[in-house]
Design a protein around this motif. Structure first.
Motif, short mmCIF file in Angstrom:
data_model
loop_
_atom_site.label_atom_id
_atom_site.label_comp_id
_atom_site.label_asym_id
_atom_site.label_seq_id
_atom_site.Cartn_x
_atom_site.Cartn_y
_atom_site.Cartn_z
N THR A 13 53.01 42.87 3.09
CA THR A 13 52.20 43.75 1.55
C THR A 13 52.42 42.59 0.99
OG1 THR A 13 53.52 44.79 0.74
CG2 THR A 13 51.76 45.54 2.25
N ASP A 14 53.81 41.52 0.40
CA ASP A 14 53.84 41.08 -0.61
C ASP A 14 53.50 39.66 0.18
OD1 ASP A 14 54.63 42.89 -1.75
OD2 ASP A 14 57.03 42.38 -1.68
N ALA A 15 53.88 39.41 2.00
CA ALA A 15 54.05 38.23 2.51
C ALA A 15 52.46 38.16 2.34
CB ALA A 15 54.47 38.13 3.95
N VAL A 16 51.83 39.16 2.67
CA VAL A 16 50.04 38.07 2.65
C VAL A 16 49.62 38.03 1.07
CG1 VAL A 16 47.81 39.81 3.16
CG2 VAL A 16 49.43 40.18 4.35
N ALA A 17 50.11 38.62 0.01
CA ALA A 17 49.74 38.12 -0.96
C ALA A 17 50.08 36.98 -0.99
CB ALA A 17 50.10 39.11 -1.70
N ARG A 18 51.22 36.69 -0.59
CA ARG A 18 51.91 35.18 -0.69
C ARG A 18 50.88 33.94 -0.36
NH1 ARG A 18 58.43 35.08 -0.52
NH2 ARG A 18 57.88 32.95 -1.40
N THR A 19 50.27 34.44 1.10
CA THR A 19 49.66 33.43 1.87
C THR A 19 48.06 33.06 1.26
OG1 THR A 19 48.32 35.41 2.98
CG2 THR A 19 50.72 34.10 3.80
N GLU B 223 47.64 33.21 -2.21
CA GLU B 223 48.04 32.92 -3.26
C GLU B 223 47.93 31.09 -2.94
OE1 GLU B 223 51.69 34.43 -5.06
OE2 GLU B 223 50.76 36.18 -5.76
N ALA B 224 48.36 31.03 -1.69
CA ALA B 224 48.70 29.42 -0.98
C ALA B 224 47.26 28.96 -0.65
CB ALA B 224 49.67 29.79 0.27
N GLY B 225 46.24 30.12 -0.64
CA GLY B 225 44.47 29.85 0.05
C GLY B 225 45.26 29.23 1.71
N LEU B 226 45.92 30.05 2.20
CA LEU B 226 45.54 30.28 3.54
C LEU B 226 45.05 31.59 4.32
CD1 LEU B 226 48.81 28.40 3.96
CD2 LEU B 226 46.97 26.90 4.15
N ALA B 227 44.58 30.88 5.19
CA ALA B 227 43.68 32.49 5.50
C ALA B 227 44.11 33.10 7.17
CB ALA B 227 42.05 31.52 5.56
N GLY B 228 44.09 33.61 7.01
CA GLY B 228 44.29 34.21 8.60
C GLY B 228 44.76 36.12 8.79
N VAL B 229 45.09 36.34 7.78
CA VAL B 229 46.33 37.60 7.34
C VAL B 229 45.50 38.26 5.81
CG1 VAL B 229 47.69 37.07 8.98
CG2 VAL B 229 48.24 36.57 6.23
N GLU B 230 44.82 37.89 5.43
CA GLU B 230 43.99 38.92 4.64
C GLU B 230 43.35 39.81 4.32
OE1 GLU B 230 40.76 35.80 5.73
OE2 GLU B 230 42.98 35.62 5.36
N CYS B 231 42.92 39.85 5.22
CA CYS B 231 42.64 41.45 5.42
C CYS B 231 43.84 42.55 5.81
CB CYS B 231 41.00 41.52 6.56
SG CYS B 231 39.69 40.29 5.81
N LEU B 232 44.77 42.35 6.51
CA LEU B 232 45.83 42.83 7.05
C LEU B 232 46.46 43.14 5.42
CD1 LEU B 232 47.03 41.28 10.39
CD2 LEU B 232 45.79 43.38 9.50
N ALA B 233 45.27 42.76 4.47
CA ALA B 233 46.71 43.37 2.86
C ALA B 233 46.78 45.01 2.74
CB ALA B 233 45.08 43.06 1.50
N GLY B 234 47.63 45.20 2.78
CA GLY B 234 47.99 46.71 1.63
C GLY B 234 48.68 47.68 3.23
N ILE B 235 48.79 47.16 4.43
CA ILE B 235 49.00 47.52 5.13
C ILE B 235 50.93 47.94 4.86
CG2 ILE B 235 49.88 47.30 7.84
CD1 ILE B 235 47.12 46.14 8.29
N PRO B 236 51.27 48.97 4.52
CA PRO B 236 52.70 49.02 4.57
C PRO B 236 53.63 48.37 5.69
CG PRO B 236 51.64 51.13 5.09
CD PRO B 236 50.93 50.34 5.32
N GLY B 237 54.74 48.47 5.57
CA GLY B 237 55.69 48.09 6.59
C GLY B 237 56.45 46.69 6.78
N SER B 238 57.64 46.20 7.46
CA SER B 238 58.10 44.75 7.30
C SER B 238 57.23 43.60 8.33
CB SER B 238 58.91 45.22 8.18
OG SER B 238 59.24 45.76 9.43
N ALA B 239 57.57 43.00 8.08
CA ALA B 239 56.85 41.55 8.75
C ALA B 239 57.93 41.69 10.70
CB ALA B 239 57.15 40.41 8.78
N GLY B 240 58.24 42.28 10.67
CA GLY B 240 58.78 42.48 12.40
C GLY B 240 58.48 43.54 12.68
#
Length: 353
Positions: free
Chosen positions: A91-97, A99-116
């Protein structure tokens, strides 16, 4: 690397369920992860990998072996290329993308868990899935005993599935690389009807990234799918069942059962799933079989916000949860002839004993 013995695992899961591990290691670097995996493999010790714990159902007896908590960190953005360490909070990684103005994972916000964990499950929601943006996965191959890099095409992504899920004892994801899109601050095309309605746009339109993320978070929160330590309705593993994918013959038989039970005018949800297959809605099946929001009287109940989430109301055991899950599976099968499959990984227990 931190090491604990007879360590409780429940606090490492979003369900807050499960017994202790014989040994718990916490790795903060890729080298520590690989070393721990090799040690377990060399000694023949059972190994359980834990990231964010959002997709785990651990038995009440716990885990007789080494549990390895992946707590690695790393967020590297180079232009539109993103690399995440496996232990990064998704969720933190999505928020940072965003904020950086980059699209591709914004609709995956709020999904708990880790990137791996995202490539393992091919995590998806609200019209996006990570298979659409992942370019490479760096993993330790326990069979070859070396670190390998798998291109997207080698990951065998499909609906909530991947090569990593199909071979759960072979690969340990270390890093995930994504190709995002610079669309001048706009989201990717909005593909999910519910999201489009909430945003007041047509499917296929783009909206400001923050607007897409905020609407998804609002929709998820309304279904109890955003973690809140104070709200037991979010003490879940997210969607407990996958949406069934049926052959033409299976779907025809299913429609006939629906007509018999609900009347000839009733039409179940149906979405093309390729090769003559149709995907239907697990949430619809559960609800129409009589398991409505909030169903249950014990410490494990269906969420009051979403029929797909099975929740720990506090004081539940894993067996309480599985008893509820089995009741739902049996009821849906009796009503519609469709067998639901659990989405979370079970450890030391099975939905179908």
């Amino acid at each position: 690397m931190q090491e604990l013995h007879d360590a409780p695992l429940a606090p490492l899961t979003t369900l807050r369920l499960g017994g202790p591990a014989t040994r718990l290691l916490t790795a903060t670097t890729d080298d520590e992860v690989v070393a721990a995996v090799r040690e377990a493999d060399d000694s023949g010790t059972p190994l359980l990998l834990i990231g964010g714990g959002s997709n785990l159902v651990i038995g009440d007896k716990g885990f007789d072996g080494t549990a390895l908590h992946l707590a690695t960190r790393g967020f590297a953005l180079d232009g539109t290329t993103l690399e995440l360490a496996a232990g990064e909070v998704w969720t933190d990684a999505v928020a940072r993308t965003v904020e950086a103005g980059l699209a591709g994972v914004e609709c995956l916000a709020g999904i708990p868990g880790s990137a791996g964990a995202t490539p393992v499950q091919n995590v998806g929601a609200y019209g996006q899935e990570v298979a659409g943006t992942i370019t490479e996965v760096v993993a330790y191959d326990r069979e070859a005993r070396e670190t390998v890099t798998l291109a997207n095409a080698d990951c065998a992504f499909s609906y909530r599935n991947s090569r990593f899920k199909a071979e759960p004892d072979r690969y340990v994801v270390l890093r995930v690389r994504f190709a995002l899109e610079d669309a001048d601050g706009l989201s990717g095309p909005i593909r999910y009807a519910e999201t489009a309605r909430a945003l007041g746009v047509a499917p296929g339109d783009r909206v400001p990234l923050a607007a897409a993320r905020d609407v998804v978070l609002k929709l998820r929160a309304g279904k109890g799918m955003v973690l809140d330590p104070e709200d037991h309705d979010t003490w879940s593993a997210g969607s407990f069942f996958t949406n069934p994918i049926l052959t033409e013959e299976e779907f025809a038989a299913f429609r006939a059962r629906v007509a018999d039970r609900l009347g000839t005018a009733a039409e179940p949800p149906a979405y093309p799933a390729g090769e003559g297959r149709t995907k239907t809605s697990a949430a619809w099946l559960i609800d129409k079989a009589g398991f409505t929001k909030g169903y249950g009287t014990g410490p494990a109940r269906i969420s009051g916000k979403h029929t797909l989430a099975l929740t720990n109301r506090g004081g539940a055991t894993t067996e309480d949860l599985l008893a509820l899950a089995r009741e739902v599976v049996a009821g849906v099968h009796e009503a519609f002839g469709v067998t639901l499959v659990n989405e979370p990984v079970t450890v030391g227990v099975s939905l179908h004993p």
